[in-house]
Enzyme design. Structure first.
Site, PDB file in Angstrom:
ATOM      1  N   THR A  63      14.702  11.236  11.883  1.00  0.00           N
ATOM      2  CA  THR A  63      14.545  12.620  12.342  1.00  0.00           C
ATOM      3  C   THR A  63      14.386  13.532  11.137  1.00  0.00           C
ATOM      4  OG1 THR A  63      15.421  14.282  13.885  1.00  0.00           O
ATOM      5  CG2 THR A  63      17.028  13.157  12.520  1.00  0.00           C
ATOM      6  N   ASN A  64      14.550  14.820  11.300  1.00  0.00           N
ATOM      7  CA  ASN A  64      14.426  15.767  10.176  1.00  0.00           C
ATOM      8  C   ASN A  64      15.446  16.887  10.348  1.00  0.00           C
ATOM      9  OD1 ASN A  64      13.127  17.996  11.780  1.00  0.00           O
ATOM     10  ND2 ASN A  64      11.646  16.342  12.116  1.00  0.00           N
ATOM     11  N   HIS A  65      15.422  17.849   9.418  1.00  0.00           N
ATOM     12  CA  HIS A  65      16.478  18.874   9.380  1.00  0.00           C
ATOM     13  C   HIS A  65      16.289  20.041  10.346  1.00  0.00           C
ATOM     14  CE1 HIS A  65      18.534  17.155   6.009  1.00  0.00           C
ATOM     15  NE2 HIS A  65      17.443  17.134   5.275  1.00  0.00           N
ATOM     16  N   ARG A 102      15.602  17.478  19.570  1.00  0.00           N
ATOM     17  CA  ARG A 102      17.036  17.539  19.269  1.00  0.00           C
ATOM     18  C   ARG A 102      17.431  18.914  18.733  1.00  0.00           C
ATOM     19  NH1 ARG A 102      19.503  17.401  14.723  1.00  0.00           N
ATOM     20  NH2 ARG A 102      17.539  16.963  13.684  1.00  0.00           N
TER      21      ARG A 102
END
Ligand code: CTP
Length: 398
Positions: A208-210, A236
């Site tokens: 995923t990422n920030h 998310r």
């Protein structure tokens, strides 16, 4: 515009409560029907008799009358109102609003209200500047509450700084905007993507990422506050769904692609704010991958580019994309504008302080085929207003 409108004025316990008397008088003079709700503390600052006389109705404080048990229904009040304004709004009430606490009639009415809502904060300068207060204000903004900014000047404490409640005339103007805001995008349908996608490796791990989704959620709230019907295709995030917005939850880039393609047909506006994974594991293990002594390699395959696909099927609609860059910002953003057939790109650079992941501020540059417009570091809610203003401008030309 105010004639015949049902307006709830919520008064909380601060010295600026005396200005609420003038506010109610101005509203009544314009033909509005005003119901005043007061907290117990507010009664210490201005009398119920003053407010009831000016508003021409008994004021309400408690959920029920202790003498005869008559119920003051917060739900009926919430449905009755065309607008609700809390002026003055203390740090305490703002915090409770942000947390969803309903320990007074004013707060339960706020939680039940379906109308647009504004708050006019008033407090001492240090309370106003406190991170907790600022975060609460940002939370409320993100949920579509209009903040009528406090002014700077001499405060009741004798100190000088930002914390004076806006003048009643300014609040009346904001109420006009609040009622007017509903109409500008009425009848339009918008689709917004937000948050991060999650690409499964096995049942336990994912890529995923920030992204926290804050910018996309602020845009969805702003579109809804202006009357658009909003579908928020969300990856998310920890954020609550903004008022008046319908959320479609997705997990992976592939899920987001499918949901967006389905939503795009009925939409007039698309804002692609999600941080979509460009690659996903070629194979997802159905069972937990066990470690071995060797290094391991996960083969990734490209995900569909959602913005580009919607751009191919744009047909007169407004499509906005984001570009988050670390270098060569302008050139990269221009390329995205063309490659994805966007109307404009919202560029933000990770090199700008205050424009990082998860923060409540952003510094953006809006780039279209005519040129670019840079803005200073601002709250994400303010940035959302600027983006939606530009969308409205483009819609007028289509
Ligand atoms: N986007 C999308 N679908 C993807 C990837 C990106 O809809 N699979 C959208 C994003 O929501 C954003 C814009 O495209 O509005 C830019 O995304 P970004 O990943 O920064 O750009 P890329 O085109 O993927 O280019 P690069 O990764 O080389 O920066």
């Amino acid at each position: 515009m105010l004639k015949g409108k049902h307006i709830i004025i919520g008064i909380t316990g601060g010295i600026a409560a005396y200005k609420a008397a003038v506010l109610v008088r101005l509203l009544v003079r314009e033909g509005a029907e005003v119901q005043v709700l007061m907290t117990r503390a507010a009664k210490e600052f201005i009398t119920p008799l003053t407010m009831a006389t000016l508003s021409k109705r008994p004021i309400l404080v408690e959920n029920f009358n202790p003498e005869n048990g008559a119920w003051n229904s917060h739900i009926d009040l919430g449905c009755w109102a065309d607008a609700m304004v809390i002026a003055p709004a203390t740090a305490n009430t703002l915090a409770k609003m942000a947390c969803g606490i309903g320990d007074s009639l004013l707060l339960t009415t706020y939680l039940s209200a379906r109308c647009p809502i504004a708050v006019a904060p008033a407090m001492d300068l240090d309370m106003m500047a406190h991170q907790a207060t600022q975060q609460n204000l940002d939370t409320l903004k993100q949920r579509g509450v209009m903040i009528i900014e406090a002014e700077s000047g001499e405060l009741a404490s004798g100190l000088s700084g930002k914390g004076r409640m806006a003048e009643p005339e300014v609040i009346v103007e904001s109420i006009r905007q609040l009622l007017g805001r509903k109409q500008t995008l009425a009848g339009r349908r918008a689709m917004v993507t937000a948050g991060a996608t999650m690409e499964a490796i096995d049942p336990v791990r994912y890529i995923t990422n920030h992204s926290t989704g804050k910018m996309g959620y602020a845009i969805a709230a702003e579109l809804a506050a202006r009357g658009a019907e909003v579908r928020l295709v969300s990856g998310r995030t920890q954020l609550p769904c903004p008022k008046g917005v319908e959320r479609v939850d997705v997990v992976s880039a592939e899920d987001m692609f499918r949901a967006c393609c389905a939503e795009w047909d009925g939409a007039d506006i698309g804002v692609m704010c999600a941080a979509v994974a460009d690659y996903t594991p070629e194979q997802v293990s159905p069972t937990k991958i066990k470690k071995s002594d060797d290094d391991m390699c996960i083969r990734l395959r490209r995900t569909p580019d959602i913005a580009a696909e919607l751009g191919r099927r744009k047909e007169g609609r407004v499509l906005v994309g984001f570009a988050l860059e670390t270098d060569n910002e302008q050139v990269n953003a221009q390329q995205k504008l063309e490659r994805k057939n966007l109307d404009f790109v919202v560029l933000n650079s990770l090199r700008d302080k205050g424009a990082c992941f998860g923060g409540d501020t952003n510094k953006v540059c809006l780039i279209d085929r005519q040129g670019e417009q840079s803005f200073p570091l601002e709250s994400k809610a303010r940035v959302a207003e600027r983006i939606v203003d530009k969308i409205e401008e483009i819609l007028k030309t289509k």
